[in-house]
Design a protein around this motif. Structure first.
Motif, PDB file in Angstrom:
ATOM      1  N   ILE A 149       4.458 -57.642  -1.622  1.00  0.00           N
ATOM      2  CA  ILE A 149       5.369 -58.060  -0.562  1.00  0.00           C
ATOM      3  C   ILE A 149       5.168 -57.243   0.716  1.00  0.00           C
ATOM      4  CG2 ILE A 149       7.094 -58.909  -2.182  1.00  0.00           C
ATOM      5  CD1 ILE A 149       8.781 -56.398  -1.529  1.00  0.00           C
ATOM      6  N   LEU A 150       4.625 -56.030   0.601  1.00  0.00           N
ATOM      7  CA  LEU A 150       4.420 -55.168   1.762  1.00  0.00           C
ATOM      8  C   LEU A 150       3.135 -54.365   1.624  1.00  0.00           C
ATOM      9  CD1 LEU A 150       8.049 -53.754   2.092  1.00  0.00           C
ATOM     10  CD2 LEU A 150       6.976 -55.315   3.720  1.00  0.00           C
ATOM     11  N   THR A 151       2.535 -54.045   2.745  1.00  0.00           N
ATOM     12  CA  THR A 151       1.394 -53.133   2.794  1.00  0.00           C
ATOM     13  C   THR A 151       1.799 -51.905   3.597  1.00  0.00           C
ATOM     14  OG1 THR A 151      -0.271 -54.877   2.654  1.00  0.00           O
ATOM     15  CG2 THR A 151      -0.961 -52.811   3.643  1.00  0.00           C
ATOM     16  N   ALA A 152       1.403 -50.739   3.126  1.00  0.00           N
ATOM     17  CA  ALA A 152       1.730 -49.506   3.835  1.00  0.00           C
ATOM     18  C   ALA A 152       0.823 -49.318   5.044  1.00  0.00           C
ATOM     19  CB  ALA A 152       1.570 -48.317   2.895  1.00  0.00           C
ATOM     20  N   THR A 153       1.378 -48.738   6.090  1.00  0.00           N
ATOM     21  CA  THR A 153       0.557 -48.284   7.207  1.00  0.00           C
ATOM     22  C   THR A 153       0.481 -46.768   7.120  1.00  0.00           C
ATOM     23  OG1 THR A 153       2.439 -48.103   8.737  1.00  0.00           O
ATOM     24  CG2 THR A 153       1.267 -50.210   8.665  1.00  0.00           C
ATOM     25  N   ARG A 154      -0.634 -46.224   7.543  1.00  0.00           N
ATOM     26  CA  ARG A 154      -0.845 -44.781   7.496  1.00  0.00           C
ATOM     27  C   ARG A 154      -1.280 -44.285   8.866  1.00  0.00           C
ATOM     28  NH1 ARG A 154      -2.623 -42.854   2.089  1.00  0.00           N
ATOM     29  NH2 ARG A 154      -2.647 -44.574   0.615  1.00  0.00           N
ATOM     30  N   ASP A 155      -1.117 -42.978   9.056  1.00  0.00           N
ATOM     31  CA  ASP A 155      -1.724 -42.370  10.224  1.00  0.00           C
ATOM     32  C   ASP A 155      -3.228 -42.442  10.058  1.00  0.00           C
ATOM     33  OD1 ASP A 155       0.668 -41.621  11.421  1.00  0.00           O
ATOM     34  OD2 ASP A 155       0.763 -39.740  10.312  1.00  0.00           O
ATOM     35  N   GLY A 156      -3.908 -42.864  11.104  1.00  0.00           N
ATOM     36  CA  GLY A 156      -5.356 -42.816  11.066  1.00  0.00           C
ATOM     37  C   GLY A 156      -5.825 -41.370  11.046  1.00  0.00           C
ATOM     38  N   LEU A 157      -7.114 -41.152  10.793  1.00  0.00           N
ATOM     39  CA  LEU A 157      -7.660 -39.797  10.704  1.00  0.00           C
ATOM     40  C   LEU A 157      -8.642 -39.524  11.837  1.00  0.00           C
ATOM     41  CD1 LEU A 157      -8.304 -39.566   6.854  1.00  0.00           C
ATOM     42  CD2 LEU A 157      -6.365 -38.647   8.143  1.00  0.00           C
ATOM     43  N   ILE A 336      13.509 -48.690   6.617  1.00  0.00           N
ATOM     44  CA  ILE A 336      13.424 -47.299   6.155  1.00  0.00           C
ATOM     45  C   ILE A 336      12.227 -46.600   6.783  1.00  0.00           C
ATOM     46  CG2 ILE A 336      12.903 -45.870   4.122  1.00  0.00           C
ATOM     47  CD1 ILE A 336      14.684 -47.833   2.512  1.00  0.00           C
ATOM     48  N   GLY A 337      11.096 -47.314   6.855  1.00  0.00           N
ATOM     49  CA  GLY A 337       9.891 -46.738   7.432  1.00  0.00           C
ATOM     50  C   GLY A 337       9.980 -46.513   8.929  1.00  0.00           C
ATOM     51  N   ASN A 338      10.988 -47.099   9.553  1.00  0.00           N
ATOM     52  CA  ASN A 338      11.166 -46.928  11.000  1.00  0.00           C
ATOM     53  C   ASN A 338      12.137 -45.803  11.353  1.00  0.00           C
ATOM     54  OD1 ASN A 338       9.385 -48.950  11.765  1.00  0.00           O
ATOM     55  ND2 ASN A 338      10.951 -50.549  11.683  1.00  0.00           N
ATOM     56  N   HIS A 351       2.302 -42.561   3.524  1.00  0.00           N
ATOM     57  CA  HIS A 351       2.708 -43.803   4.175  1.00  0.00           C
ATOM     58  C   HIS A 351       3.473 -43.458   5.448  1.00  0.00           C
ATOM     59  CE1 HIS A 351       2.797 -46.150   0.085  1.00  0.00           C
ATOM     60  NE2 HIS A 351       1.611 -45.653   0.386  1.00  0.00           N
ATOM     61  N   ASN A 352       3.297 -44.285   6.466  1.00  0.00           N
ATOM     62  CA  ASN A 352       4.019 -44.072   7.713  1.00  0.00           C
ATOM     63  C   ASN A 352       4.990 -45.207   8.011  1.00  0.00           C
ATOM     64  OD1 ASN A 352       4.240 -42.274  10.094  1.00  0.00           O
ATOM     65  ND2 ASN A 352       3.717 -44.149  11.190  1.00  0.00           N
ATOM     66  N   GLY A 353       4.768 -46.344   7.399  1.00  0.00           N
ATOM     67  CA  GLY A 353       5.623 -47.508   7.587  1.00  0.00           C
ATOM     68  C   GLY A 353       5.101 -48.649   6.740  1.00  0.00           C
ATOM     69  N   TYR A 354       5.668 -49.856   6.949  1.00  0.00           N
ATOM     70  CA  TYR A 354       5.270 -51.008   6.143  1.00  0.00           C
ATOM     71  C   TYR A 354       5.211 -52.268   6.996  1.00  0.00           C
ATOM     72  CZ  TYR A 354       6.394 -47.792   2.385  1.00  0.00           C
ATOM     73  OH  TYR A 354       6.425 -46.693   1.581  1.00  0.00           O
ATOM     74  N   GLN A 355       4.340 -53.173   6.596  1.00  0.00           N
ATOM     75  CA  GLN A 355       4.296 -54.496   7.205  1.00  0.00           C
ATOM     76  C   GLN A 355       4.177 -55.534   6.091  1.00  0.00           C
ATOM     77  OE1 GLN A 355       0.794 -54.243   9.744  1.00  0.00           O
ATOM     78  NE2 GLN A 355      -0.483 -55.198   8.188  1.00  0.00           N
TER      79      GLN A 355
END
Length: 379
Positions: A149-157, A336-338, A351-355
């Motif tokens: 239902i959701l994919t995590a977003t991460r900080d890029g490196l 929550i991720g926001n 994880h940094n957030g979700y989409q």
């Protein structure tokens, strides 16, 4: 003549009587109709009142919160289980609060950490877990019973090169401001003699052979771990052989135990996600007993293609799961991720957030799984 007059008089009297009867009959009929109407009015009022009460009850039911006694959430053991349990404790109240906004009264949120990645997938498939925070590979392996239902977003490196040597400048890999929906897996050689031998070849610009790789002791994760097994298994494309063909490979139950083995020299190489050394930089010295920094004592000897990020998946067989709850969970986790508090909780998984996600996002994972199955069958 008298007879005629008498007859006429009789006729007049007869008409008078008939007229009187007709008037009385009409009055009676009018009275009866009015009585009927009066009799019907209370019934009609009752029906109207019942209808109004029914409508009010329906409106109350529609607006009342839906009660969930227990929402069962499970994490895979990518970190020490107790570390995950401690870090995610605030998630319980955060989920309750956000789901309340969506019309759900959640009495309890139960958070567990699976003994393996597969254990969480099996729980989703069986319906004993409602929500699982799992890698894409685990989702694909169990998508008969799990729905993403959701994919995590991460900080890029700060480093994202296909060339292993580019990661080995002795400097920490830093987070970037850019959000990423994918990450890489790295083959990391440790401070053992064999690990240093392989790193020296890579840093000299030499191509490692299968014999080089096969001469080392490896740590891998469970077969559904994208960074810890699936994508590294695509060595098959380059060498004609994969992880399952390595002479010495031990499965670690967590990345923490894998890094502990690397630090002690029990293994020469481990496979992990690209920012794992950032997560274990401090423990490399304090807990794993090394004197040099993790950036100085380890080297990248292999880099995989990008891997689509972790999922939040739900059980297709959960007794409480339906389309409305799925939509509510999507909104809840995104919200929550926001928040800063939420970001602190989900940082345990980087994880940094979700989409919102769809099944087709993980078709590359399916292709990788298919290759593994073919390799396993061939072996």
């Amino acid at each position: 003549m008298k007879k005629i007059l008498a007859l006429l008089l009789a006729l007049v009297m007869l008409f008078g009587v008939l007229a009187g009867c007709t008037a009385k009959s009409t009055d009676a009929t009018d009275s009866s109709d009015q009585a009927a109407q009066d009799a019907q009015t209370p019934a009609e009022s009752t029906d109207t009142a019942d209808t109004a009460n029914t409508n009010d009850a329906a409106e109350t039911t529609d607006t009342a919160a839906k009660t969930i006694e227990t929402l069962k959430v499970a994490f895979v053991p990518s970190r020490e289980p107790q570390e995950i349990i401690t870090a995610t404790e605030p998630l319980k109240q955060l989920l309750k609060d956000e789901l309340a906004k969506e019309g759900y009264d959640v009495k309890d949120v139960e958070i567990t950490v699976g003994t393996t990645y597969e254990a969480v997938g099996e729980g989703l498939e069986a319906g004993t877990i409602d929500v699982g925070l799992i890698p894409g590979g685990t989702y694909v392996l169990y998508d008969d019973g799990a729905e993403v239902i959701l994919t995590a977003t991460r900080d890029g490196l700060s480093k994202d090169s296909d060339n292993a040597k580019d990661w080995n400048d002795g400097q920490p890999t830093e987070a970037s401001d850019k959000q990423a929906v994918s990450y890489r897996a790295l083959f990391i050689a440790g401070p053992s003699e064999k690990g240093q031998e392989l790193a020296a070849k890579v840093n000299a610009g030499e191509e490692l052979t299968w014999d080089d790789l096969n001469s080392a002791n490896w740590s891998v994760m469970g077969t559904s771990s994208p960074a810890g097994y699936i994508y590294p298994a695509l060595l098959q494309d380059r060498y004609g052989k994969g992880i399952s063909d390595l002479s010495s490979a031990v499965q670690s139950d967590s990345y923490a135990s894998a890094f502990a083995r690397l630090a002690s020299g029990q293994v020469d190489v481990l496979v992990t996600y690209a920012d794992a050394r950032r997560d274990y930089a401090e423990r490399w010295n304090t807990e794993f007993g090394r004197e040099g920094s993790i950036w100085e004592e380890t080297n990248v000897i292999g880099v995989t293609a990008p891997i689509y990020n972790d999922t939040i998946s739900v059980s297709k067989n959960s007794e409480i799961m339906d389309a409305d709850l799925i939509a509510a969970l999507q909104d809840a986790f995104i919200n929550i991720g926001n928040t800063e508090e939420g970001k602190q909780v989900i940082a345990i998984y980087s994880h940094n957030g979700y989409q919102k996600a769809q099944a087709s996002d993980y078709d590359n994972e399916r292709a990788a799984q298919k290759l593994i199955q073919e390799l396993t069958a061939a072996g």
